[in-house]
Design a protein around this motif. Structure first.
Motif: not given
Length: 271
Positions: A15, A3-5, A17-18, A48-52
């Motif tokens: 969002a 995960w980048s978040t 992100d990973w 995508d590599t993001s989820w809201t």
């Protein structure tokens, strides 16, 4: 996937992100609540590599993501613990202000609040202030700043940039010696602030710019090329921020040559 978040507090509707996983064609993401940690509240398959995270009540959640290869083979699950908080306060943009007269405000009335102020791109080492009111007057020196605010159960707001101007130079005194002109004024380095501002000096005659210069002292000398009425503009510059200008006019005249006038009168009387 990693995960980048960062784990921890996030805003509603944020969002997560990973990091892209080599070989993954898509990603299977799941969100679990505190009620049943094994039954997902929602799932999605994304490219995508993001989820809201929309329409979530404040609380603790666990997010999981798996990379899916073109063969439909799924990889190892990466987990992220997040706490969905309340919406962050909405900062009000602050325009440039004079020294010591900047107030940060935000449209929220549920405190207490924490405000961070920084002069760089990083929040490491930022000045931190705690307040119960939706405003803060931190008494900043001249410079460029970024600030952000959070409530008791919200993440930080988006940062807001503002500038604190140095005070404008005082009106200069003008000393003339025929065409030689000396301008002197009181600047911040003469006051109790102990600042080290520089000054931009512009002298013009109508639309003609006579001279422009930068000086580190609150004095400027220049020899005018001819008599006339001139406009002078002074600006203090400190930490990259320019003050509001100080403007005034002055006139330059040739000194009367009394000895020549006296000789002319004597010659006339001798006739």
């Amino acid at each position: 996937p990693q995960w980048s978040t960062a784990a921890g507090l996030v805003a509603p509707g944020a969002a997560i992100d990973w990091v892209p996983l080599p070989g993954a064609e898509r990603y299977r993401v799941s969100l679990f609540g505190a009620g049943d940690p094994d039954v997902p509240l929602r799932q999605a398959v994304l490219t995508d590599t993001s989820w809201t995270l929309t329409d979530l009540n404040p609380g603790s959640y666990r997010a999981a993501v798996r990379g899916v290869a073109p063969s439909a083979l799924e990889g190892i699950e990466g987990e992220l613990e997040v706490d969905v908080g309340t919406a962050p306060p909405n900062p009000v943009a602050v325009a440039a202000h004079e020294l010591g007269d900047v107030t940060f405000r935000w449209s929220d009335d549920v405190g207490p609040y924490t405000v961070e102020v920084t002069t760089g791109d990083s929040w490491d080492g930022a000045e931190r202030y705690d307040t119960d009111r939706p405003e803060l007057a931190p008494g900043l020196e001249p410079g460029q700043y970024r600030w952000r605010v959070r409530g008791p159960s919200s993440p930080y707001s988006d940062p807001v940039s503002t500038a604190v101007r140095p005070p404008s130079p005082a009106l200069p005194t003008v000393t003339r010696d025929e065409l030689e002109v000396t301008l002197a004024w009181q600047g911040p380095e003469d006051a109790e602030t102990g600042s080290d501002a520089s000054y931009e000096v512009t002298i013009a005659e109508d639309d003609r710019v006579v001279t422009t210069a930068t000086t580190d002292v609150a004095e400027f000398r220049h020899r005018m090329d001819r008599p006339g009425t001139y406009h002078v503009r002074l600006v203090a510059v400190e930490n990259g921020v320019r003050s509001l200008p100080t403007e005034t006019t002055f006139s330059v005249r040739y000194r009367p040559m009394w000895w020549l006038i006296g000789a002319f009168v004597v010659a006339i009387l001798a006739l």
